[in-house]
Design an enzyme around this catalytic site. Structure first.
Site, PDB file in Angstrom:
ATOM      1  N   SER A   1      45.596  37.884  39.397  1.00 39.18           N
ATOM      2  CA  SER A   1      45.539  37.728  37.983  1.00 39.18           C
ATOM      3  C   SER A   1      44.103  37.976  37.363  1.00 39.18           C
ATOM      4  O   SER A   1      44.164  38.344  36.078  1.00 39.18           O
ATOM      5  CB  SER A   1      46.086  36.425  37.518  1.00 39.18           C
ATOM      6  OG  SER A   1      45.281  35.439  37.995  1.00 39.18           O
TER       7      SER A   1
ATOM      8  N   LYS B   1      36.309  35.104  33.125  1.00 43.18           N
ATOM      9  CA  LYS B   1      37.998  35.138  33.072  1.00 43.18           C
ATOM     10  C   LYS B   1      38.384  34.428  31.930  1.00 43.18           C
ATOM     11  O   LYS B   1      37.738  33.215  31.621  1.00 43.18           O
ATOM     12  CB  LYS B   1      38.557  34.752  34.467  1.00 43.18           C
ATOM     13  CG  LYS B   1      39.981  34.933  34.284  1.00 43.18           C
ATOM     14  CD  LYS B   1      40.635  34.660  35.839  1.00 43.18           C
ATOM     15  CE  LYS B   1      41.983  34.766  35.820  1.00 43.18           C
ATOM     16  NZ  LYS B   1      42.654  34.702  37.270  1.00 43.18           N
TER      17      LYS B   1
ATOM     18  N   SER C   1      44.780  35.449  43.475  1.00 46.90           N
ATOM     19  CA  SER C   1      44.248  36.251  42.363  1.00 46.90           C
ATOM     20  C   SER C   1      42.812  36.441  42.221  1.00 46.90           C
ATOM     21  O   SER C   1      42.524  37.141  41.094  1.00 46.90           O
ATOM     22  CB  SER C   1      44.607  35.317  40.915  1.00 46.90           C
ATOM     23  OG  SER C   1      45.935  35.045  40.954  1.00 46.90           O
TER      24      SER C   1
END
Lengths: 475, 484, 93
Positions: B149, B74, B173
């Site tokens: 997210s 990420k 997330s």
């Protein structure tokens, strides 16, 4: 109209740890810009602070020496504001639960003692430096200093005039240097202070509005700034206006304070507990360890110098008043048994030179090492006391090594008995009239012979030896 | 032999049997990523370095199951010398000079970082629509959001481009996108994984975690990701157990809590039936369901939306155009520098949260908002502590529904915030929680959430694994059900 | 959440809302605050605030210099700098 002044001081003391409060960056002064900056000091995305234990231990020494409350569990908060030398956009400080709570310190002004209470002393990180005058239209930011541990010492508003403020500042400086938690070097910014000043009518309970004068780093300026500010505030009130609560800067060239242009007043620091730092706990064991190993403070040194070194109280007081001078005394006493000799030099010639130049011993070029060496050379008869005076002056001016000076200038005193006898005999032979006069009772003429030998040897003859030899030859 | 949709365990066995080389796997990975460019799952690719490592690693001893396996990271984790943007314009040109501990841990274990995945800007969002680099598509539908997210990571795993990815979870997330994309994702106990190098959103809530196709793979990832790190004093010093051990333990007699206050009546009936089916399945495996009461749980979302913005408003102050990142040109003074840089650099959701954060911390409001929210947080944690005296794990749906259409949450931020209704409580309490696929609604996957007690990742992994041994929801791919 | 309040907190945060988003964001903020006002009625008497989910105390470090000189690495990432300093528009105090 009789006015009373109310003053509180916030002194920022740079703790003498090797590394920073939350990172392994070096704290040493004077490095090339931005070379002592760790990832954490930069405030790069993703970095996290780790607290330096030593900073706590040093802060606790201060707390113990001021009989203060020690908060064995203390926490950190964030103070949020924007400034170029504040890399994270917040300063990590201790708002809610500082390491040191209420304490006190004694000050003396014109022989009168007064206790000033200290509200708290807390740890916080220093910001970097903004250099405004080097680049056209730009400010340069050096983050070397960012993250250096500070102990912020906040006094109660119990100081009544500029002299007391200076005495308080000096007392704190003396304490932190003796405690070995700060080098006390004002020129390098190791200690800075913010002064809060307000005035009120004599006898009035309610405090007036205060102005804060920021970042003063010399005794002289503290006194001037306060005096100027008090006058300014009196002028304002007497003309029917009110004092604005604001931050001001002291301009030492113009000798005036002026309002800071930045919108400090609009600043709401939005303090909240720093979620990256868990509470720091100092155990009872650690606390006792610090307590039992506190460095000797001035009063303790005074006593010891009197009892162990046979100094008189006045001498002991002078020597013990400054960490550097005390160090000099103690180091020199390792090189010679004659502590009285050492004391005499410090209290006499060295103090005279300090007074002449109007400086503090820390600002002189005399180092404990060099001083000890000088005393040693007197003790071992390498040089005479008189020659030593000129050596001291040379060291004072140039900072050169004592032995180097002695060698270069050929100052080694002549003790060679046969040589001195030869010279002495020569003088005696050349001055028969004086010899007769001396032998017939004019004792003062002895000085003449001594003087002549000294002249002949360019002052390098050992006075002690000359005396002995002449006495022998003239008897 | 295609590697698409393969698990770490499957790739491991292919590598061990020399059926394929790491280089071949990595090359195919980049081919798949390229073919699926329209997902917009990646912000930066690491092709050259990845292939180089896959060749080099061939001769190194195999230290872990991840050896030679491609993983997507990420874009919230700092990766040394590889652009790290956090989905934001303000870091669009940022090249970190260091790597996050979790990245180092994974790379030391032999994994190959193939690229940085797209995400909601600064991890603020539940649909990956706030990224400066454009939205991410959910492989399950043309116009569907992947959740956020960690939307890019979820999409990449769901599309079978990589077997696993790292994500971060502050309010859900990892779990919410896992649910919407039909994959398995886990947020460990707060402090299990070092936050050193994780760009901070809300420091007391952020945790990194694995996103993969199975609970087993999550366990494999977790083994390598967790460590005690002296550079993060909030990282736990408790030993990291082997999370892959005892995965097969029976869950007979397991007590599963159902939260009384999670009002199921507000959910779509399809979602409720999927959940009820899962309950029945667990009962058939020998588990017992007990109702638990968490009386303060309905305050989780409001408390979160005070605490998280407060912390982020402070954490994001370092983005000022002075030391790194975007800087506005043409600014005549310092104030302009700050204001223009930050206003240009941050998107609207980030701005909203910074403003809320500054507000709730400001003089006069601190006690009523921030302090209050932190007190409520303790109440919620206490509720969990009591509940875990009665049950071993707590179960709930992960999300209120399946993936929604891009732009469909309208302009009301609160609608988006309520997406995290079920996931937020575990962050507030610092407890481990995971999501695993447990059904379909409208041909879209949906997930089941398991919340464990402090440090009890092993238990929730076992519970998830036992479900996955006896069901095939986790084998479903957008192209059909994978053969197990 | 009047305009003045929003302007104040925007300044504190060094953000400027422009005509495009000012109204929307202001109304969003109002709604969010209304939403979190749910916390008002909760009784939290004698409840200590929870700053971290970890009930533990800090590990500290020993006083050692571990950082090397990385001036070049940092300055090359700066948006504006010369060989020694980060540069910002001149600040007048």
């Amino acid at each position: 109209m009789s006015w009373e002044t109310v003053i509180g001081l916030e002194i920022h003391v740079q703790l003498s740890t090797k590394s920073k409060l939350f990172s392994g960056g070096s704290t040493s002064f004077g490095a090339e810009p931005n070379t002592h900056v760790d990832l954490i000091d930069m405030g790069l995305p993703g970095v996290l602070p780790v607290a330096n234990k030593e900073a706590f231990l040093k802060a606790i020494r201060f707390g113990l020496a001021t009989n203060a409350v020690i908060n064995q569990t203390s926490t950190f908060d964030r103070k949020n504001y924007f400034y170029p030398d504040l890399p994270k956009g917040y300063q990590i400080t201790q708002m809610a639960l500082p390491i040191v709570g209420e304490g006190s310190i004694k000050i003396e002004v014109d022989g009168v003692e007064k206790i000033i209470n200290i509200t708290r002393a807390h740890l916080e990180e220093d910001a970097g430096k903004s250099i405004h005058d080097l680049f056209e239209g730009e400010t340069g930011v050096d983050l070397n200093r960012a993250g250096t541990p500070l102990l912020e010492i906040v006094s109660e508003p119990e100081i009544s005039n500029a002299k007391e403020a200076v005495a308080y500042f000096k007392a704190i400086r003396q304490l932190v240097t003796f405690l070995d938690i700060c080098d006390g070097n004002m020129a390098e910014g190791s200690m800075r202070c913010d002064v809060n000043v307000s005035i009120k009518k004599e006898g009035e309970e309610k405090l007036g509005t205060r102005a804060e004068i920021k970042n003063i780093n010399s005794f002289k300026f503290i006194e001037r700034a306060i005096n100027h500010e008090v006058e300014r505030q009196i002028r304002i009130i007497e003309s029917g206006e009110s004092v604005v609560q604001e931050t001001r800067l002291y301009d030492s060239i113009k000798n005036e304070t002026r309002s800071m242009r930045s919108k400090e007043e609009a600043n709401d620091y939005r303090y909240f507990p720093c979620p990256d730092l868990l509470p720091v706990v100092i155990t009872d064991e650690e606390l006792n360890n610090i307590r039992n190993n506190l460095p000797e403070l001035p009063k303790q040194k005074e006593k010891r110098y009197v009892s162990d070194n046979s100094l008189d109280i006045a001498e002991a007081k002078i020597i013990a008043s400054s960490k550097t001078m005390a160090n000099m005394f103690e180091e020199a006493c390792l090189k010679t048994d004659d502590s009285k000799l050492v004391a005499n030099w410090l209290v006499g010639d060295v103090s005279a030179l300090l007074n002449k130049d109007g400086i503090d011993i820390d600002e002189s070029k005399l180092t404990p090492d060099n001083f000890a060496k000088m005393v040693e050379r007197i003790s071992d008869d390498t040089i005479s006391g008189k020659i030593a005076k000129s050596v001291l002056e040379e060291v004072w001016d140039s900072g050169s090594d004592v032995d180097e000076i002695i060698q270069k200038k050929g100052l080694v005193q002549i003790q060679d008995e046969s040589l001195l006898e030869e010279i002495g005999q020569k003088i005696i032979d050349a001055n028969p009239k004086q010899v007769e006069a001396f032998k017939s009772g004019k004792d003062r003429l002895f000085g003449f012979f001594v003087g002549q030998v000294m002249k002949e040897t360019q002052g390098k003859a050992s006075p002690k030896s000359v005396n002995e030899i002449l006495r022998k030859l003239l008897s | 032999m295609s590697i698409q949709y393969k698990t770490i365990a499957e790739l491991r066995s292919m590598l061990d049997s020399k059926a394929i080389s790491s280089k071949e796997i990595v090359e195919e990975t980049f081919k798949l990523i390229d073919e699926n460019n329209d997902l917009n799952a990646f912000i930066t690719l690491n092709k050259e370095a990845a292939i180089a490592k896959s060749i080099e690693i061939e001769n190194n001893p195999v230290k872990s199951a991840l050896h030679g396996i491609p993983i997507a990271q990420k874009d919230l984790f700092c990766t040394k010398d590889l652009r790290t943007t956090c989905g934001s314009n303000i870091l669009s040109n940022f090249i970190p000079p260091y790597s996050a501990t979790v990245i180092e841990n994974l790379e030391n274990a032999g994994c190959i970082s193939v690229g940085k995945t797209n995400m909601d800007e600064f991890a603020m969002g539940s649909s990956n629509e706030t990224s400066f680099f454009g939205g991410v598509r959910n492989p399950w539908g043309q116009n569907l959001v992947p959740g956020g997210s960690s939307g890019g990571s979820a999409s990449a795993v769901a599309a079978g481009l990589v077997p696993a990815a790292t994500g971060t979870d502050t309010g859900g997330s990892i779990r919410q996108p896992a649910s919407l994309c039909g994959i398995t994702g886990l947020k460990p106990t707060y402090g299990r994984i070092s936050r050193w190098g994780m760009i901070a959103f809300a420091s007391s809530l952020d945790q990194a975690g694995p996103m993969a196709r199975t609970a087993e793979d999550c366990a494999i990832m977790l083994n390598e990701m967790c460590s005690h790190d002296f550079k993060d004093t909030t990282s736990l010093s408790e030993d990291v157990p082997d999370f892959t051990k005892d995965l097969d333990s029976s869950i007979k007699g397991l007590k599963i809590g159902i939260v009384k206050e999670f009002d199921m009546s507000k959910l779509d009936s399809d979602v409720v039936s999927v959940f009820e089916e899962s309950k029945k399945h667990y009962e058939s495996l020998g588990a017992e369901f007990i109702e638990v009461s968490l009386p303060n749980i309905s305050l989780s979302v409001p408390a979160y939306y005070v605490v998280a913005p407060a912390e982020c408003s402070s954490n994001l102050s370092r983005f000022d155009g002075v030391k790194f990142g975007h800087r506005s040109t043409d600014t005549i003074n310092l104030e302009e520098l700050y204001i223009k840089t930050r206003s240009e650099g941050f998107g609207d959701e980030v701005k909203r949260r910074i403003l809320i954060g500054s507000y709730v911390l400001s003089a006069g409001f601190y006690d009523a908002y921030y302090k209050k929210a932190q007190q409520v947080r303790r109440l919620i944690k206490n509720d969990f502590d009591s509940a875990f005296k009665k049950v071993d794990v707590i179960m709930s749906p992960t999300t209120r529904g399946a993936a929604f259409e891009t732009g469909s949450k309208g302009s009301d931020p609160i609608q988006m915030y309520l997406e995290d209704l079920f996931t937020i409580p575990a962050n507030l309490a610092g407890l481990p929680a995971m999501s695993l696929p447990n059904g379909m609604v409208d041909n879209k996957p949906i997930g089941l959430q398991l919340i464990g007690n402090f440090l009890d990742e092993k238990k929730i992994l076992q519970v998830a694994h036992s479900f996955q041994k006896s069901t095939d929801w986790h084998l479903k791919t957008p192209k059909g059900t994978k053969l197990s | 959440m009047d305009k003045k309040t929003v302007a104040n907190i925007a300044y504190l945060s060094r953000l400027k809302l422009n005509s495009d988003n000012e109204e929307k964001i202001t109304s969003d903020l109002e709604n969010i605050i209304k939403f979190v006002d749910q916390l008002d009625d909760v009784n939290v008497e004698n409840i200590a605030p929870l700053t971290s989910p970890l009930e533990k105390t800090a590990k500290t470090r020993s006083d050692e210099v571990t950082a090397k000189n990385r001036k070049d690495v940092f300055l090359e990432r700066a948006p504006k700098s010369n060989e020694d300093y980060f540069l910002v528009p001149r600040v007048v105090e």
